[in-house]
Write an enzyme that holds these catalytic residues in place. Structure first.
Site, PDB file in Angstrom:
ATOM      1  N   ARG A  48       0.817  -1.218   0.000  1.00 54.42           N
ATOM      2  CA  ARG A  48       0.000   0.000   0.000  1.00 54.42           C
ATOM      3  C   ARG A  48       0.855   1.274   0.000  1.00 54.42           C
ATOM      4  O   ARG A  48       0.385   2.327  -0.402  1.00 54.42           O
ATOM      5  CB  ARG A  48      -0.921   0.018   1.219  1.00 54.42           C
ATOM      6  CG  ARG A  48      -1.976  -1.077   1.221  1.00 54.42           C
ATOM      7  CD  ARG A  48      -3.300  -0.547   0.706  1.00 54.42           C
ATOM      8  NE  ARG A  48      -4.307  -1.584   0.642  1.00 54.42           N
ATOM      9  CZ  ARG A  48      -5.284  -1.726   1.517  1.00 54.42           C
ATOM     10  NH1 ARG A  48      -5.383  -0.888   2.522  1.00 54.42           N
ATOM     11  NH2 ARG A  48      -6.170  -2.675   1.370  1.00 54.42           N
ATOM     12  N   ASP A 160     -14.797  11.409  11.242  1.00 53.73           N
ATOM     13  CA  ASP A 160     -13.779  10.485  10.696  1.00 53.73           C
ATOM     14  C   ASP A 160     -12.410  11.125  10.932  1.00 53.73           C
ATOM     15  O   ASP A 160     -12.329  12.320  11.210  1.00 53.73           O
ATOM     16  CB  ASP A 160     -14.022  10.258   9.196  1.00 53.73           C
ATOM     17  CG  ASP A 160     -13.449   8.927   8.717  1.00 53.73           C
ATOM     18  OD1 ASP A 160     -14.223   7.981   8.497  1.00 53.73           O
ATOM     19  OD2 ASP A 160     -12.204   8.824   8.585  1.00 53.73           O
TER      20      ASP A 160
HETATM   21  C1  LIG Z   1     -14.410   0.889   6.437  1.00 57.93           C
HETATM   22  S1  LIG Z   1     -14.836   2.538   6.798  1.00 57.93           S
HETATM   23  C2  LIG Z   1     -16.463   2.297   7.445  1.00 57.93           C
HETATM   24  C3  LIG Z   1     -17.469   3.298   6.898  1.00 57.93           C
HETATM   25  C4  LIG Z   1     -18.910   3.061   7.373  1.00 57.93           C
HETATM   26  N1  LIG Z   1     -19.030   3.199   8.791  1.00 57.93           N
HETATM   27  C5  LIG Z   1     -19.409   1.712   6.910  1.00 57.93           C
HETATM   28  O1  LIG Z   1     -19.621   0.827   7.721  1.00 57.93           O
HETATM   29  O2  LIG Z   1     -19.615   1.548   5.705  1.00 57.93           O
HETATM   30  C6  LIG Z   1     -13.863   2.849   8.255  1.00 57.93           C
HETATM   31  C7  LIG Z   1     -13.656   4.341   8.539  1.00 57.93           C
HETATM   32  O3  LIG Z   1     -13.148   4.489   9.874  1.00 57.93           O
HETATM   33  C8  LIG Z   1     -12.223   5.554   9.885  1.00 57.93           C
HETATM   34  N2  LIG Z   1     -11.316   5.393  11.029  1.00 57.93           N
HETATM   35  C9  LIG Z   1     -10.385   4.408  11.241  1.00 57.93           C
HETATM   36  N3  LIG Z   1      -9.731   4.630  12.392  1.00 57.93           N
HETATM   37  C10 LIG Z   1     -10.273   5.753  12.940  1.00 57.93           C
HETATM   38  C11 LIG Z   1     -10.002   6.499  14.129  1.00 57.93           C
HETATM   39  N4  LIG Z   1      -9.039   6.135  14.991  1.00 57.93           N
HETATM   40  N5  LIG Z   1     -10.753   7.613  14.351  1.00 57.93           N
HETATM   41  C12 LIG Z   1     -11.713   8.002  13.487  1.00 57.93           C
HETATM   42  N6  LIG Z   1     -12.006   7.350  12.345  1.00 57.93           N
HETATM   43  C13 LIG Z   1     -11.285   6.237  12.071  1.00 57.93           C
HETATM   44  C14 LIG Z   1     -11.498   5.407   8.538  1.00 57.93           C
HETATM   45  O4  LIG Z   1     -10.894   6.617   8.157  1.00 57.93           O
HETATM   46  C15 LIG Z   1     -12.644   4.977   7.609  1.00 57.93           C
HETATM   47  O5  LIG Z   1     -13.209   6.052   6.916  1.00 57.93           O
END
Ligand SMILES: C[S@@+](CC[C@H](N)C(=O)[O-])C[C@H]1O[C@@H](n2cnc3c(N)ncnc32)[C@H](O)[C@@H]1O
Length: 288
Positions: A48, A160
């Site tokens: 990545r 986010d």
């Molecule tokens: C796979 S997406 C999920 C989106 C949506 N909730 C769904 O279920 O379709 C995970 C999201 O979590 C965010 N994320 C990961 N670690 C995080 C953190 N420590 N604080 C805030 N957001 C975080 C990522 O940037 C990403 O946009």
């Protein structure tokens, strides 16, 4: 000693991630974001990041780590996390949750609030990615409350860590195939064609979502009032157990008694999260 980075460069090879460098990256993302990177993820992390390093003429992972550490704003670290985690989401993902939200959760909240003489619906979508999830929740609230929606202090807080997805979310413009899963009557009512052949979320819906940057690892969240519903789906999959448990406990603090926590269908709450009771797949409720 031979200069490996020079050799790799001359041969046009991609920089290789050494075990020690992988361990440094793992420690960085774990300390700041609670994200666990087990050893099996080394190849994924290398894959990545390699293209980014090459494009930016960064010759070794050690050089890259120095750059990330030197950036006191954490921007580089957030970008690193964005490259190794996924922001994958889509409208009405795990759709039974949206049915449950409309048919059970919303009527319960509105009845309870009416009996208290208040008209507040507070929903937090944590890890909202590019906005599909919070926009869908607003559309469902508008459907449920109809013309009465304006009389409610409703809406969704969507957070986010990634600035990139938050910018996409605020714009609210999606390709046609990204709105395929939106039920047709909702699509017709709450989207309009965008200039570039896509679909744009209507302004009436957009203004009901507040997008904010927030790291879920923060020890304290800046919210004064408790939420009735928290969606945190497909986010905690990256976190190790202690991080996840601490976060779930913070969620409990920020939920009303009886408030709902939605997580992803491939996730489960740890037994230690005794503040919650199971309701149905991937839905939990804070004990009253
Ligand atoms: C796979 S997406 C999920 C989106 C949506 N909730 C769904 O279920 O379709 C995970 C999201 O979590 C965010 N994320 C990961 N670690 C995080 C953190 N420590 N604080 C805030 N957001 C975080 C990522 O940037 C990403 O946009």
């Amino acid at each position: 000693m031979a200069d490996e980075s020079k050799d790799a460069d001359l041969l046009g090879r991609m920089p290789e991630l050494k075990d020690s460098e992988f361990r440094e990256i793992s420690a960085l993302v774990h300390d700041k974001f609670g994200i666990k990177l087990p050893d099996q993820k080394k190849i994924l992390v290398q894959g990545r990041l390699q293209g980014f390093l090459k494009k930016n003429s960064i010759k070794t992972f050690s050089e890259y780590i120095r750059k990330v550490r030197a950036d006191k704003t954490d921007h580089e670290l957030v970008e690193l996390v964005n490259r190794i985690t996924t922001n994958h989401t889509y409208f009405f993902r795990e759709s039974d949750h949206f049915g449950f939200f409309s048919k059970t959760v919303l009527p319960e909240i509105t009845d309870r609030q009416a009996s208290r003489g208040v008209r507040d619906i507070r929903v937090w979508c944590a890890g909202c990615s590019s906005g599909e999830e919070p926009y869908a929740l607003v559309m469902l609230m508008m459907e449920a409350l109809g013309s009465g929606y304006a009389g409610w202090n409703a809406g969704v807080l969507a957070t986010d860590i990634s600035a990139k997805v938050l910018a996409m979310a605020k714009r609210g413009v999606y390709e046609r195939d990204q709105v395929d899963k939106v039920p047709p009557p909702i699509r017709a009512k709450y989207f309009k064609p965008s200039g570039d052949g896509g679909c744009e979320v209507c302004p009436t819906v957009k203004k009901e979502v507040t997008f904010r940057s927030l790291n879920l690892m923060n020890a304290v969240f800046p919210f004064k009032k408790p939420f009735q519903v928290i969606f945190c789906r497909n986010v905690m999959i990256y976190f190790d157990s202690p991080t996840k448990l601490a976060l779930v406990r913070r969620y409990a603090k920020h939920l009303e008694p009886g408030g709902y926590l939605f997580i992803g269908h491939s996730e489960s709450l740890l037994h230690e999260a005794t503040e919650f009771e199971y309701v149905c797949p991937a839905v939990y409720r804070k004990k009253a």
